[in-house]
Design a protein around this motif. Structure first.
Motif, PDB file in Angstrom:
ATOM      1  N   ILE A  73       0.843  -1.202   0.000  1.00 51.08           N
ATOM      2  CA  ILE A  73       0.000   0.000   0.000  1.00 51.08           C
ATOM      3  C   ILE A  73       0.878   1.253   0.000  1.00 51.08           C
ATOM      4  O   ILE A  73       0.547   2.250  -0.650  1.00 51.08           O
ATOM      5  CB  ILE A  73      -1.005  -0.022   1.170  1.00 51.08           C
ATOM      6  CG1 ILE A  73      -1.974  -1.190   0.965  1.00 51.08           C
ATOM      7  CG2 ILE A  73      -1.766   1.297   1.270  1.00 51.08           C
ATOM      8  CD1 ILE A  73      -2.931  -1.407   2.110  1.00 51.08           C
ATOM      9  N   HIS A  80       0.912   6.334  -7.002  1.00 52.48           N
ATOM     10  CA  HIS A  80      -0.349   6.987  -7.360  1.00 52.48           C
ATOM     11  C   HIS A  80      -0.244   8.511  -7.263  1.00 52.48           C
ATOM     12  O   HIS A  80      -0.849   9.232  -8.059  1.00 52.48           O
ATOM     13  CB  HIS A  80      -1.462   6.460  -6.453  1.00 52.48           C
ATOM     14  CG  HIS A  80      -2.821   6.912  -6.836  1.00 52.48           C
ATOM     15  ND1 HIS A  80      -3.440   6.536  -8.008  1.00 52.48           N
ATOM     16  CD2 HIS A  80      -3.696   7.727  -6.197  1.00 52.48           C
ATOM     17  CE1 HIS A  80      -4.637   7.092  -8.070  1.00 52.48           C
ATOM     18  NE2 HIS A  80      -4.813   7.819  -6.985  1.00 52.48           N
ATOM     19  N   GLU A 129      -2.527  -0.981 -11.219  1.00 53.04           N
ATOM     20  CA  GLU A 129      -2.696  -1.767  -9.993  1.00 53.04           C
ATOM     21  C   GLU A 129      -2.663  -0.850  -8.766  1.00 53.04           C
ATOM     22  O   GLU A 129      -3.455  -1.016  -7.828  1.00 53.04           O
ATOM     23  CB  GLU A 129      -1.593  -2.824  -9.914  1.00 53.04           C
ATOM     24  CG  GLU A 129      -1.737  -3.784  -8.769  1.00 53.04           C
ATOM     25  CD  GLU A 129      -0.597  -4.801  -8.712  1.00 53.04           C
ATOM     26  OE1 GLU A 129      -0.658  -5.647  -7.804  1.00 53.04           O
ATOM     27  OE2 GLU A 129       0.340  -4.764  -9.542  1.00 53.04           O
ATOM     28  N   THR A 131      -3.524   2.307  -8.673  1.00 49.66           N
ATOM     29  CA  THR A 131      -4.784   3.047  -8.663  1.00 49.66           C
ATOM     30  C   THR A 131      -5.905   2.199  -8.076  1.00 49.66           C
ATOM     31  O   THR A 131      -6.686   2.674  -7.249  1.00 49.66           O
ATOM     32  CB  THR A 131      -5.137   3.521 -10.083  1.00 49.66           C
ATOM     33  OG1 THR A 131      -4.090   4.391 -10.535  1.00 49.66           O
ATOM     34  CG2 THR A 131      -6.469   4.244 -10.120  1.00 49.66           C
ATOM     35  N   ARG A 132      -5.981   0.935  -8.487  1.00 49.93           N
ATOM     36  CA  ARG A 132      -7.004   0.040  -7.922  1.00 49.93           C
ATOM     37  C   ARG A 132      -6.810  -0.131  -6.417  1.00 49.93           C
ATOM     38  O   ARG A 132      -7.769  -0.102  -5.642  1.00 49.93           O
ATOM     39  CB  ARG A 132      -6.970  -1.326  -8.613  1.00 49.93           C
ATOM     40  CG  ARG A 132      -7.579  -1.325  -9.996  1.00 49.93           C
ATOM     41  CD  ARG A 132      -7.774  -2.727 -10.547  1.00 49.93           C
ATOM     42  NE  ARG A 132      -6.579  -3.555 -10.510  1.00 49.93           N
ATOM     43  CZ  ARG A 132      -5.645  -3.593 -11.467  1.00 49.93           C
ATOM     44  NH1 ARG A 132      -5.772  -2.825 -12.530  1.00 49.93           N
ATOM     45  NH2 ARG A 132      -4.606  -4.387 -11.348  1.00 49.93           N
ATOM     46  N   GLU A 133      -5.568  -0.305  -5.997  1.00 51.47           N
ATOM     47  CA  GLU A 133      -5.267  -0.496  -4.567  1.00 51.47           C
ATOM     48  C   GLU A 133      -5.714   0.723  -3.758  1.00 51.47           C
ATOM     49  O   GLU A 133      -6.335   0.590  -2.708  1.00 51.47           O
ATOM     50  CB  GLU A 133      -3.773  -0.744  -4.383  1.00 51.47           C
ATOM     51  CG  GLU A 133      -3.365  -1.116  -2.983  1.00 51.47           C
ATOM     52  CD  GLU A 133      -3.791  -2.511  -2.575  1.00 51.47           C
ATOM     53  OE1 GLU A 133      -4.286  -2.647  -1.433  1.00 51.47           O
ATOM     54  OE2 GLU A 133      -3.657  -3.458  -3.369  1.00 51.47           O
ATOM     55  N   THR A 135      -7.936   3.017  -4.682  1.00 48.83           N
ATOM     56  CA  THR A 135      -9.390   3.134  -4.783  1.00 48.83           C
ATOM     57  C   THR A 135     -10.092   2.244  -3.765  1.00 48.83           C
ATOM     58  O   THR A 135     -11.154   2.604  -3.245  1.00 48.83           O
ATOM     59  CB  THR A 135      -9.859   2.773  -6.211  1.00 48.83           C
ATOM     60  OG1 THR A 135      -9.201   3.647  -7.120  1.00 48.83           O
ATOM     61  CG2 THR A 135     -11.350   2.934  -6.378  1.00 48.83           C
ATOM     62  N   GLU A 136      -9.515   1.108  -3.462  1.00 53.11           N
ATOM     63  CA  GLU A 136     -10.113   0.167  -2.514  1.00 53.11           C
ATOM     64  C   GLU A 136      -9.894   0.556  -1.054  1.00 53.11           C
ATOM     65  O   GLU A 136     -10.515  -0.017  -0.159  1.00 53.11           O
ATOM     66  CB  GLU A 136      -9.542  -1.234  -2.754  1.00 53.11           C
ATOM     67  CG  GLU A 136      -9.961  -1.816  -4.089  1.00 53.11           C
ATOM     68  CD  GLU A 136      -9.238  -3.107  -4.423  1.00 53.11           C
ATOM     69  OE1 GLU A 136      -8.426  -3.591  -3.594  1.00 53.11           O
ATOM     70  OE2 GLU A 136      -9.479  -3.639  -5.523  1.00 53.11           O
ATOM     71  N   GLN A 137      -9.030   1.541  -0.796  1.00 53.09           N
ATOM     72  CA  GLN A 137      -8.753   1.952   0.576  1.00 53.09           C
ATOM     73  C   GLN A 137      -9.887   2.825   1.108  1.00 53.09           C
ATOM     74  O   GLN A 137     -10.467   3.606   0.361  1.00 53.09           O
ATOM     75  CB  GLN A 137      -7.431   2.726   0.654  1.00 53.09           C
ATOM     76  CG  GLN A 137      -6.226   1.936   0.224  1.00 53.09           C
ATOM     77  CD  GLN A 137      -6.052   0.668   1.011  1.00 53.09           C
ATOM     78  OE1 GLN A 137      -6.070   0.661   2.235  1.00 53.09           O
ATOM     79  NE2 GLN A 137      -5.902  -0.443   0.294  1.00 53.09           N
ATOM     80  N   PRO A 138     -10.188   2.690   2.398  1.00 54.00           N
ATOM     81  CA  PRO A 138     -11.207   3.573   2.970  1.00 54.00           C
ATOM     82  C   PRO A 138     -10.676   5.006   3.055  1.00 54.00           C
ATOM     83  O   PRO A 138      -9.491   5.227   3.255  1.00 54.00           O
ATOM     84  CB  PRO A 138     -11.446   2.985   4.363  1.00 54.00           C
ATOM     85  CG  PRO A 138     -10.219   2.207   4.673  1.00 54.00           C
ATOM     86  CD  PRO A 138      -9.636   1.756   3.367  1.00 54.00           C
TER      87      PRO A 138
END
Length: 148
Positions: A73, A80, A129, A131-133, A135-138
């Motif tokens: 992360i 990112h 990848e 960006t996806r990681e 995006t999935e973070q709170p």
């Protein structure tokens, strides 16, 4: 032929994270060509044109305050943050890893790196990848908004 065009390419966030375990002084630089960068060994301030005493880069070394959080992360966040650069500077701008020593700070407080040793290219899929990681973070994560 440009020797650094033959650098290995890291294809996942995990591969980039593993490279951070190789020691301190690892940076990511977004540019067109490591060979051209190494020929000049310096960046310039975009606003004034002033030559800087090293290459502008962003540190990837994990800070102690990150604690036990996943390095994956950390890497995703660091990549990112500057993922907008190809849109701003041109599609041929790519991220690559380097090791070097900090020689000062640039006008945006970024490290200026000397004695740069290119380590690897970072594949475009890694940025996707990351960006996806993120995006999935709170929470309200997003890239730095320096340009419209």
């Amino acid at each position: 032929m440009n020797a650094h065009r033959d650098l290995p390419t890291l294809k996942t966030l995990d591969e980039v994270a593993v490279r951070l375990g190789d020691g301190e002084g690892v940076y990511v630089r977004w540019s067109r060509d490591p060979d051209a960068d190494l020929d000049t060994s310096s960046s310039s301030d975009e606003l004034t044109g002033t030559p800087l005493p090293g290459l502008s880069a962003n540190p990837l070394d994990v800070e102690p305050w990150w604690g036990e959080r996943p390095i994956r992360i950390w890497v995703a966040r660091r990549l990112h943050d500057y993922s907008h650069l190809p849109r701003v500077r041109g599609d041929d701008v790519r991220p690559w890893l380097l090791r070097g020593r900090e020689a000062g700070r640039g006008p945006d407080n970024e490290p200026l790196v000397r004695d740069a040793e290119p380590l690897a290219w970072i594949a475009p899929d890694v940025i996707e990848e990351a960006t996806r990681e993120i995006t999935e973070q709170p929470g309200p994560w997003g890239p730095l908004q320096r340009y419209p």
